[in-house]
Write a protein that holds these residues in place. Structure first.
Motif, PDB file in Angstrom:
ATOM      1  N   LEU A 296       6.677  -4.302 -14.300  1.00  0.00           N
ATOM      2  CA  LEU A 296       5.774  -5.392 -13.949  1.00  0.00           C
ATOM      3  C   LEU A 296       4.364  -4.902 -13.618  1.00  0.00           C
ATOM      4  CD1 LEU A 296       8.154  -7.544 -11.715  1.00  0.00           C
ATOM      5  CD2 LEU A 296       7.421  -7.999 -14.065  1.00  0.00           C
ATOM      6  N   GLY A 297       4.147  -3.595 -13.670  1.00  0.00           N
ATOM      7  CA  GLY A 297       2.831  -3.045 -13.354  1.00  0.00           C
ATOM      8  C   GLY A 297       2.512  -3.093 -11.870  1.00  0.00           C
ATOM      9  N   MET A 298       3.545  -3.095 -11.044  1.00  0.00           N
ATOM     10  CA  MET A 298       3.365  -3.149  -9.592  1.00  0.00           C
ATOM     11  C   MET A 298       3.218  -1.730  -9.050  1.00  0.00           C
ATOM     12  SD  MET A 298       6.186  -6.128  -8.779  1.00  0.00           S
ATOM     13  CE  MET A 298       5.932  -6.111  -7.004  1.00  0.00           C
ATOM     14  N   SER A 299       2.067  -1.140  -9.287  1.00  0.00           N
ATOM     15  CA  SER A 299       1.863   0.278  -8.980  1.00  0.00           C
ATOM     16  C   SER A 299       1.691   0.569  -7.490  1.00  0.00           C
ATOM     17  CB  SER A 299       0.655   0.800  -9.749  1.00  0.00           C
ATOM     18  OG  SER A 299      -0.499   0.045  -9.405  1.00  0.00           O
ATOM     19  N   ALA A 300       1.408  -0.443  -6.685  1.00  0.00           N
ATOM     20  CA  ALA A 300       1.209  -0.208  -5.255  1.00  0.00           C
ATOM     21  C   ALA A 300       2.459  -0.496  -4.429  1.00  0.00           C
ATOM     22  CB  ALA A 300       0.048  -1.066  -4.745  1.00  0.00           C
ATOM     23  N   THR A 301       3.481  -1.070  -5.026  1.00  0.00           N
ATOM     24  CA  THR A 301       4.683  -1.438  -4.287  1.00  0.00           C
ATOM     25  C   THR A 301       5.620  -0.250  -4.200  1.00  0.00           C
ATOM     26  OG1 THR A 301       4.447  -3.715  -5.019  1.00  0.00           O
ATOM     27  CG2 THR A 301       6.611  -3.064  -4.210  1.00  0.00           C
ATOM     28  N   ARG A 302       6.145  -0.034  -2.992  1.00  0.00           N
ATOM     29  CA  ARG A 302       6.978   1.136  -2.754  1.00  0.00           C
ATOM     30  C   ARG A 302       7.846   0.929  -1.530  1.00  0.00           C
ATOM     31  NH1 ARG A 302       3.915   6.166  -0.877  1.00  0.00           N
ATOM     32  NH2 ARG A 302       5.893   6.482   0.107  1.00  0.00           N
ATOM     33  N   GLU A 303       8.744   1.859  -1.329  1.00  0.00           N
ATOM     34  CA  GLU A 303       9.578   1.877  -0.139  1.00  0.00           C
ATOM     35  C   GLU A 303       8.687   2.133   1.087  1.00  0.00           C
ATOM     36  OE1 GLU A 303      13.287   4.562   1.555  1.00  0.00           O
ATOM     37  OE2 GLU A 303      12.090   5.297  -0.100  1.00  0.00           O
ATOM     38  N   THR A 304       9.031   1.510   2.194  1.00  0.00           N
ATOM     39  CA  THR A 304       8.289   1.737   3.428  1.00  0.00           C
ATOM     40  C   THR A 304       8.445   3.187   3.870  1.00  0.00           C
ATOM     41  OG1 THR A 304       8.609  -0.522   4.145  1.00  0.00           O
ATOM     42  CG2 THR A 304       8.087   1.051   5.852  1.00  0.00           C
ATOM     43  N   THR A 305       7.367   3.748   4.358  1.00  0.00           N
ATOM     44  CA  THR A 305       7.395   5.100   4.898  1.00  0.00           C
ATOM     45  C   THR A 305       6.543   5.145   6.151  1.00  0.00           C
ATOM     46  OG1 THR A 305       6.800   7.407   4.528  1.00  0.00           O
ATOM     47  CG2 THR A 305       5.518   5.785   3.341  1.00  0.00           C
ATOM     48  N   MET A 306       7.001   5.859   7.133  1.00  0.00           N
ATOM     49  CA  MET A 306       6.213   6.028   8.349  1.00  0.00           C
ATOM     50  C   MET A 306       5.574   7.411   8.395  1.00  0.00           C
ATOM     51  SD  MET A 306       6.638   3.127   9.122  1.00  0.00           S
ATOM     52  CE  MET A 306       6.101   2.535  10.679  1.00  0.00           C
ATOM     53  N   THR A 307       5.873   8.246   7.404  1.00  0.00           N
ATOM     54  CA  THR A 307       5.334   9.606   7.408  1.00  0.00           C
ATOM     55  C   THR A 307       4.299   9.836   6.307  1.00  0.00           C
ATOM     56  OG1 THR A 307       7.218  10.340   6.087  1.00  0.00           O
ATOM     57  CG2 THR A 307       7.386  10.608   8.472  1.00  0.00           C
ATOM     58  N   ASP A 308       4.491   9.231   5.128  1.00  0.00           N
ATOM     59  CA  ASP A 308       3.537   9.431   4.035  1.00  0.00           C
ATOM     60  C   ASP A 308       2.236   8.700   4.321  1.00  0.00           C
ATOM     61  OD1 ASP A 308       5.657  10.678   2.837  1.00  0.00           O
ATOM     62  OD2 ASP A 308       5.955   9.172   1.277  1.00  0.00           O
ATOM     63  N   LEU A 309       1.135   9.291   3.880  1.00  0.00           N
ATOM     64  CA  LEU A 309      -0.147   8.599   3.946  1.00  0.00           C
ATOM     65  C   LEU A 309      -0.201   7.621   2.779  1.00  0.00           C
ATOM     66  CD1 LEU A 309      -2.591  11.510   4.807  1.00  0.00           C
ATOM     67  CD2 LEU A 309      -1.673   9.761   6.328  1.00  0.00           C
ATOM     68  N   VAL A 310      -0.416   6.365   3.077  1.00  0.00           N
ATOM     69  CA  VAL A 310      -0.478   5.326   2.061  1.00  0.00           C
ATOM     70  C   VAL A 310      -1.904   4.798   2.045  1.00  0.00           C
ATOM     71  CG1 VAL A 310       0.433   3.110   1.288  1.00  0.00           C
ATOM     72  CG2 VAL A 310       1.936   4.738   2.454  1.00  0.00           C
ATOM     73  N   PRO A 311      -2.639   5.027   0.941  1.00  0.00           N
ATOM     74  CA  PRO A 311      -4.035   4.574   0.893  1.00  0.00           C
ATOM     75  C   PRO A 311      -4.170   3.085   1.199  1.00  0.00           C
ATOM     76  CG  PRO A 311      -3.515   5.929  -1.012  1.00  0.00           C
ATOM     77  CD  PRO A 311      -2.216   5.666  -0.296  1.00  0.00           C
ATOM     78  N   GLU A 312      -5.122   2.759   2.045  1.00  0.00           N
ATOM     79  CA  GLU A 312      -5.482   1.384   2.399  1.00  0.00           C
ATOM     80  C   GLU A 312      -4.367   0.601   3.095  1.00  0.00           C
ATOM     81  OE1 GLU A 312      -7.778  -0.726  -0.559  1.00  0.00           O
ATOM     82  OE2 GLU A 312      -8.294   1.158  -1.518  1.00  0.00           O
ATOM     83  N   ARG A 313      -3.405   1.307   3.676  1.00  0.00           N
ATOM     84  CA  ARG A 313      -2.358   0.608   4.430  1.00  0.00           C
ATOM     85  C   ARG A 313      -2.951   0.116   5.744  1.00  0.00           C
ATOM     86  NH1 ARG A 313       3.332   3.269   6.018  1.00  0.00           N
ATOM     87  NH2 ARG A 313       1.965   5.057   6.281  1.00  0.00           N
ATOM     88  N   ALA A 314      -2.660  -1.121   6.079  1.00  0.00           N
ATOM     89  CA  ALA A 314      -3.116  -1.686   7.349  1.00  0.00           C
ATOM     90  C   ALA A 314      -2.199  -1.211   8.470  1.00  0.00           C
ATOM     91  CB  ALA A 314      -3.104  -3.208   7.281  1.00  0.00           C
ATOM     92  N   THR A 315      -2.757  -1.047   9.635  1.00  0.00           N
ATOM     93  CA  THR A 315      -1.945  -0.687  10.793  1.00  0.00           C
ATOM     94  C   THR A 315      -1.903  -1.872  11.745  1.00  0.00           C
ATOM     95  OG1 THR A 315      -3.854   0.267  11.918  1.00  0.00           O
ATOM     96  CG2 THR A 315      -2.491   1.769  10.633  1.00  0.00           C
ATOM     97  N   GLY A 316      -0.907  -1.892  12.586  1.00  0.00           N
ATOM     98  CA  GLY A 316      -0.731  -3.009  13.501  1.00  0.00           C
ATOM     99  C   GLY A 316      -1.348  -2.764  14.863  1.00  0.00           C
ATOM    100  N   TYR A 317      -1.606  -3.867  15.542  1.00  0.00           N
ATOM    101  CA  TYR A 317      -2.146  -3.842  16.892  1.00  0.00           C
ATOM    102  C   TYR A 317      -1.334  -4.800  17.739  1.00  0.00           C
ATOM    103  CZ  TYR A 317      -6.129  -1.774  14.549  1.00  0.00           C
ATOM    104  OH  TYR A 317      -6.931  -0.958  13.795  1.00  0.00           O
ATOM    105  N   LYS A 318      -1.398  -4.603  19.038  1.00  0.00           N
ATOM    106  CA  LYS A 318      -0.781  -5.543  19.960  1.00  0.00           C
ATOM    107  C   LYS A 318      -1.664  -5.647  21.186  1.00  0.00           C
ATOM    108  CE  LYS A 318       1.985  -2.485  22.765  1.00  0.00           C
ATOM    109  NZ  LYS A 318       3.116  -2.534  23.645  1.00  0.00           N
TER     110      LYS A 318
END
Length: 93
Positions: free
Chosen positions: A35-57
């Motif tokens: 489907l050309g979904m090149s940015a979709t992947r398994e969740t990772t807490m260790t790999d650096l994922v370009p442009e991943r948003a981080t959460g706040y509370k």
């Protein structure tokens, strides 16, 4: 007909056994790549994922927003990272 995380764990195991591949590799090969979904992947807490948003509370003790604690993504239920563009491709497919 009723949502249950256990169903996703069972499905992940069925996929792994039937395909002889880990479920993330199977999803990538069978769905995301075609489907050309090149940015979709398994969740990772260790790999650096370009442009991943981080959460706040909001921390009531200090009365300001702080970085949210690391969320343990339970696989395979809800453990995918994606983008709006990739989700649009999924929706179209």
């Amino acid at each position: 007909w009723q949502y249950c995380n256990a169903g996703y764990f069972i499905l992940g195991e069925i996929i792994t056994k039937a395909s002889e591949k880990p479920w993330p590799a199977y999803l990538k090969e069978q769905f995301f790549d075609p489907l050309g979904m090149s940015a979709t992947r398994e969740t990772t807490m260790t790999d650096l994922v370009p442009e991943r948003a981080t959460g706040y509370k909001f921390d009531n003790r200090v009365k300001k927003h702080v970085n949210a604690p690391t969320y343990l993504a339970v696989r395979p239920s809800g453990a995918l990272l994606s983008t709006v563009e990739d989700l649009a491709k999924w929706n179209i497919a």
